[in-house]
Design a protein around this motif. Structure first.
Motif, PDB file in Angstrom:
ATOM      1  N   MET A 199     -10.553  -6.195  -4.718  1.00 38.02           N
ATOM      2  CA  MET A 199      -9.557  -6.845  -3.876  1.00 38.02           C
ATOM      3  C   MET A 199     -10.071  -8.219  -3.481  1.00 38.02           C
ATOM      4  SD  MET A 199      -7.932  -5.582  -0.297  1.00 38.02           S
ATOM      5  CE  MET A 199      -6.955  -4.351  -1.121  1.00 38.02           C
ATOM      6  N   PRO A 200      -9.279  -9.265  -3.701  1.00 34.88           N
ATOM      7  CA  PRO A 200      -9.737 -10.593  -3.308  1.00 34.88           C
ATOM      8  C   PRO A 200     -10.134 -10.614  -1.845  1.00 34.88           C
ATOM      9  CG  PRO A 200      -7.678 -10.694  -4.565  1.00 34.88           C
ATOM     10  CD  PRO A 200      -7.947  -9.257  -4.278  1.00 34.88           C
ATOM     11  N   GLU A 201     -11.215 -11.330  -1.535  1.00 38.15           N
ATOM     12  CA  GLU A 201     -11.769 -11.282  -0.188  1.00 38.15           C
ATOM     13  C   GLU A 201     -10.795 -11.771   0.863  1.00 38.15           C
ATOM     14  OE1 GLU A 201     -15.731 -12.902   2.118  1.00 38.15           O
ATOM     15  OE2 GLU A 201     -15.635 -12.864  -0.050  1.00 38.15           O
ATOM     16  N   GLU A 202      -9.927 -12.721   0.467  1.00 37.52           N
ATOM     17  CA  GLU A 202      -9.034 -13.295   1.466  1.00 37.52           C
ATOM     18  C   GLU A 202      -7.842 -12.417   1.776  1.00 37.52           C
ATOM     19  OE1 GLU A 202      -7.781 -14.915  -2.551  1.00 37.52           O
ATOM     20  OE2 GLU A 202      -9.637 -14.457  -1.499  1.00 37.52           O
ATOM     21  N   LYS A 203      -7.621 -11.323   1.036  1.00 41.11           N
ATOM     22  CA  LYS A 203      -6.449 -10.483   1.245  1.00 41.11           C
ATOM     23  C   LYS A 203      -6.792  -9.248   2.074  1.00 41.11           C
ATOM     24  CE  LYS A 203      -3.207 -11.330  -2.515  1.00 41.11           C
ATOM     25  NZ  LYS A 203      -2.433 -10.677  -3.591  1.00 41.11           N
ATOM     26  N   MET A 204      -6.066  -9.057   3.175  1.00 45.52           N
ATOM     27  CA  MET A 204      -6.239  -7.817   3.928  1.00 45.52           C
ATOM     28  C   MET A 204      -5.524  -6.674   3.225  1.00 45.52           C
ATOM     29  SD  MET A 204      -5.803  -9.075   7.881  1.00 45.52           S
ATOM     30  CE  MET A 204      -5.292  -7.464   8.448  1.00 45.52           C
ATOM     31  N   PHE A 205      -4.309  -6.931   2.750  1.00 43.63           N
ATOM     32  CA  PHE A 205      -3.530  -5.902   2.065  1.00 43.63           C
ATOM     33  C   PHE A 205      -2.947  -6.480   0.780  1.00 43.63           C
ATOM     34  CE2 PHE A 205      -3.376  -4.651   6.555  1.00 43.63           C
ATOM     35  CZ  PHE A 205      -3.924  -3.378   6.446  1.00 43.63           C
ATOM     36  N   ALA A 206      -2.872  -5.641  -0.244  1.00 45.91           N
ATOM     37  CA  ALA A 206      -2.499  -6.122  -1.569  1.00 45.91           C
ATOM     38  C   ALA A 206      -0.999  -6.194  -1.790  1.00 45.91           C
ATOM     39  CB  ALA A 206      -3.133  -5.214  -2.634  1.00 45.91           C
ATOM     40  N   THR A 207      -0.207  -5.469  -0.983  1.00 35.10           N
ATOM     41  CA  THR A 207       1.236  -5.431  -1.230  1.00 35.10           C
ATOM     42  C   THR A 207       2.008  -5.668   0.070  1.00 35.10           C
ATOM     43  OG1 THR A 207       1.493  -3.056  -0.771  1.00 35.10           O
ATOM     44  CG2 THR A 207       0.827  -3.684  -3.024  1.00 35.10           C
ATOM     45  N   PRO A 208       3.262  -6.155  -0.046  1.00 38.92           N
ATOM     46  CA  PRO A 208       4.087  -6.320   1.167  1.00 38.92           C
ATOM     47  C   PRO A 208       4.333  -5.002   1.895  1.00 38.92           C
ATOM     48  CG  PRO A 208       5.014  -7.553  -0.671  1.00 38.92           C
ATOM     49  CD  PRO A 208       3.912  -6.714  -1.243  1.00 38.92           C
ATOM     50  N   ALA A 209       4.430  -3.897   1.144  1.00 32.31           N
ATOM     51  CA  ALA A 209       4.663  -2.598   1.791  1.00 32.31           C
ATOM     52  C   ALA A 209       3.498  -2.228   2.705  1.00 32.31           C
ATOM     53  CB  ALA A 209       4.869  -1.521   0.729  1.00 32.31           C
ATOM     54  N   LEU A 210       2.270  -2.499   2.254  1.00 34.36           N
ATOM     55  CA  LEU A 210       1.108  -2.195   3.097  1.00 34.36           C
ATOM     56  C   LEU A 210       1.127  -3.045   4.367  1.00 34.36           C
ATOM     57  CD1 LEU A 210      -1.701  -1.794   0.421  1.00 34.36           C
ATOM     58  CD2 LEU A 210      -1.113  -0.135   2.184  1.00 34.36           C
ATOM     59  N   TRP A 211       1.485  -4.310   4.222  1.00 30.36           N
ATOM     60  CA  TRP A 211       1.588  -5.176   5.406  1.00 30.36           C
ATOM     61  C   TRP A 211       2.636  -4.632   6.380  1.00 30.36           C
ATOM     62  CZ3 TRP A 211      -1.112  -8.505   7.908  1.00 30.36           C
ATOM     63  CH2 TRP A 211      -2.075  -9.286   7.256  1.00 30.36           C
ATOM     64  N   LEU A 212       3.767  -4.188   5.814  1.00 31.25           N
ATOM     65  CA  LEU A 212       4.852  -3.685   6.660  1.00 31.25           C
ATOM     66  C   LEU A 212       4.407  -2.461   7.445  1.00 31.25           C
ATOM     67  CD1 LEU A 212       7.833  -4.235   7.324  1.00 31.25           C
ATOM     68  CD2 LEU A 212       8.446  -2.613   5.523  1.00 31.25           C
ATOM     69  N   PHE A 213       3.738  -1.522   6.766  1.00 24.33           N
ATOM     70  CA  PHE A 213       3.256  -0.328   7.466  1.00 24.33           C
ATOM     71  C   PHE A 213       2.202  -0.694   8.512  1.00 24.33           C
ATOM     72  CE2 PHE A 213       4.751   2.082   3.632  1.00 24.33           C
ATOM     73  CZ  PHE A 213       5.657   2.880   4.305  1.00 24.33           C
ATOM     74  N   PHE A 214       1.339  -1.656   8.180  1.00 28.47           N
ATOM     75  CA  PHE A 214       0.282  -2.025   9.121  1.00 28.47           C
ATOM     76  C   PHE A 214       0.858  -2.695  10.372  1.00 28.47           C
ATOM     77  CE2 PHE A 214      -2.874  -5.345  10.457  1.00 28.47           C
ATOM     78  CZ  PHE A 214      -3.761  -4.470  11.067  1.00 28.47           C
ATOM     79  N   ILE A 215       1.789  -3.618  10.169  1.00 35.11           N
ATOM     80  CA  ILE A 215       2.403  -4.276  11.330  1.00 35.11           C
ATOM     81  C   ILE A 215       3.182  -3.261  12.168  1.00 35.11           C
ATOM     82  CG2 ILE A 215       4.160  -5.976  12.012  1.00 35.11           C
ATOM     83  CD1 ILE A 215       3.237  -7.650   9.598  1.00 35.11           C
ATOM     84  N   GLY A 216       3.903  -2.346  11.487  1.00 31.89           N
ATOM     85  CA  GLY A 216       4.625  -1.303  12.214  1.00 31.89           C
ATOM     86  C   GLY A 216       3.688  -0.422  13.018  1.00 31.89           C
ATOM     87  N   MET A 217       2.552  -0.061  12.402  1.00 38.15           N
ATOM     88  CA  MET A 217       1.566   0.768  13.110  1.00 38.15           C
ATOM     89  C   MET A 217       0.993   0.023  14.323  1.00 38.15           C
ATOM     90  SD  MET A 217      -2.250   1.654  12.080  1.00 38.15           S
ATOM     91  CE  MET A 217      -2.590   0.071  12.817  1.00 38.15           C
ATOM     92  N   SER A 218       0.692  -1.262  14.143  1.00 39.33           N
ATOM     93  CA  SER A 218       0.111  -2.047  15.240  1.00 39.33           C
ATOM     94  C   SER A 218       1.070  -2.135  16.427  1.00 39.33           C
ATOM     95  CB  SER A 218      -0.234  -3.460  14.749  1.00 39.33           C
ATOM     96  OG  SER A 218      -1.182  -3.410  13.711  1.00 39.33           O
TER      97      SER A 218
END
Length: 421
Positions: A199-218
């Motif tokens: 995984m590139p070092e600058e990326k926290m999540f590789a896909t938009p779906a992962l970002w969506l779940f993470f923001i929703g969880m936060s």
């Protein structure tokens, strides 16, 4: 005890000591507002409480950048420097000649405190890839002790030595603890470089779906933080206005919220290593029930109710932190936790202001316990709604496993790793 287990255990306990200082500093000023107001000749006590507000802003706002640093440089060095700066801010406050200088010192102290959680959570998860919940629960004992003894110590010392003496002593002790941590703690190297190549070092999540779940969880768990923070401020106002508690009785009663978690943090952290979701669901549902019932209980059941509430509510923190750390690769854990705590901290701390506004809106009814029923009910509802974060966490882990099988797997090297003490 073999040398590897010995250094991991030592580092775990030292992280707990740093955790204690981080949260002692958050609550140390609470009994000192009136003394600070008189010393600086402030027009209102609100200017004294503002010192804590600016410290918490300095603590939460840099959390994400600190997470970036925690993924790129030594987490151990971050922790040591962070506590030293945190303590230095308190030393500066003790010698502040005027109010603007005191505000600047609190911003500096909060900035130093922001180093702790992104670096410590990621470091402990790397040290104990098995038994992560128990390890974070043991570190959480430090927070419980810090929250409990902070206001008691400063209130006791200030009664005879003035408000500056305990502030100076806590600042100096923090600097000494930072030096001991730098000397005795040892950082575990990254377990496998392959994570950084997948995984590139600058990326926290590789896909938009992962970002969506993470923001929703936060955002979901920020409702838990809002309710928990609001429970403290509302409890202070409720006990004094509607139950007739003195300042001293109120302080002791609120401290009971934290002391019970000395037992529940490691206990439920350990139990959750065999099932995060069900144990987290259980403790938060019980906490929500107690929160809703709290204003209904008779006066002699106030402290037992706060003990039960704190026992279950605070136990949710290490379990959720462990689940989050296990759901993402080690290379991005600092940033993930930094983002998570920034959202939760900023939204959660709005509750101090809103709870005060709600109680002010009660007017003359603020002396009646029944007037508080809807507010406590609303806070309990927020805790229940925060459970929506659990399926989001599950979805993150499942999708991360498809991208990087090492995230959720238990390889042989991990199985050989020692459990927490």
């Amino acid at each position: 005890m073999n040398p590897e287990r010995n250094h991991k255990t030592r580092t775990l306990w030292l992280s707990g000591v740093l955790h204690a200082f981080t949260h002692i500093y958050h609550v140390a000023l609470l009994p000192l507002y009136l003394l600070i107001q008189a010393d600086f000749k402030l027009a209102s006590v609100g200017q004294a409480t503002l010192l804590v507000t600016v410290m918490m802003a300095g603590y939460f706002i840099p959390s994400y950048p600190m997470g970036i640093l925690a993924d790129r440089i030594s987490r151990k060095k971050l922790l040591g420097y962070g506590l030293a700066i945190n303590g230095l801010g308190f030393v500066g406050l003790a010698f502040s000649p005027n109010y603007p200088c005191a505000v600047a010192c609190m911003i500096l102290s909060g900035f130093g405190g922001s180093f702790y959680h992104p670096a410590a959570t990621a470091m402990v998860a790397r040290l104990f890839p098995t038994g992560t919940g128990k390890a974070l629960g043991l570190v959480g004992v430090g927070a419980s002790i810090g929250f409990f003894i902070g206001p008691i110590y400063t209130g006791w010392r200030a009664a005879t030595a003035g408000w500056r003496a305990p502030i100076l002593e806590l600042g100096l002790l923090g600097i000494v603890a930072a030096g001991l941590f730098a000397w005795f703690a040892e950082e575990q190297p990254a377990p496998r470089a392959v994570e950084k190549t997948k995984m590139p070092e600058e990326k926290m999540f590789a896909t938009p779906a992962l970002w969506l779940f993470f923001i929703g969880m936060s955002f979901a768990f920020s409702m838990r933080d809002f309710a928990g923070t609001g429970m403290g401020s509302l409890g202070s106002l409720f006990l004094q206005n509607a139950r007739g508690f003195t300042l001293k009785e109120t302080g002791l009663a609120l401290s009971c919220i934290f002391i019970a978690s000395v037992v529940s943090n490691p206990l439920f952290g350990h139990l959750s290593d065999r099932g995060r979701v069900r144990w987290t669901f259980l403790v938060l549902v019980i906490a929500a029930i107690v929160m809703a019932v709290f204003p209904h209980v008779p006066g002699n059941w106030i402290i037992p109710a706060l003990l039960v509430y704190g026992f279950f509510f605070l136990a949710g923190y290490p379990m959720i932190e462990a689940a989050l750390m296990e759901s993402v690769p080690d290379a991005v854990r600092g940033r993930v936790f930094g983002f998570f705590i920034t959202v939760g901290g900023l939204i959660g701390n709005l509750s101090h202001w809103l709870v005060g506004k709600w109680v002010k809106g009660l007017g003359a009814r603020a002396v009646e316990p029944t007037a508080y029923f809807p507010i406590y009910g609303l806070l309990a509802l927020f805790v229940v709604l925060s459970l929506a974060g659990l399926p989001c966490l599950h979805a993150i882990r499942k999708r991360e496993e498809q991208i990087n099988p090492d995230v959720g797997a238990t390889p042989a090297s991990v199985l050989r790793a020692p459990d927490p003490p």
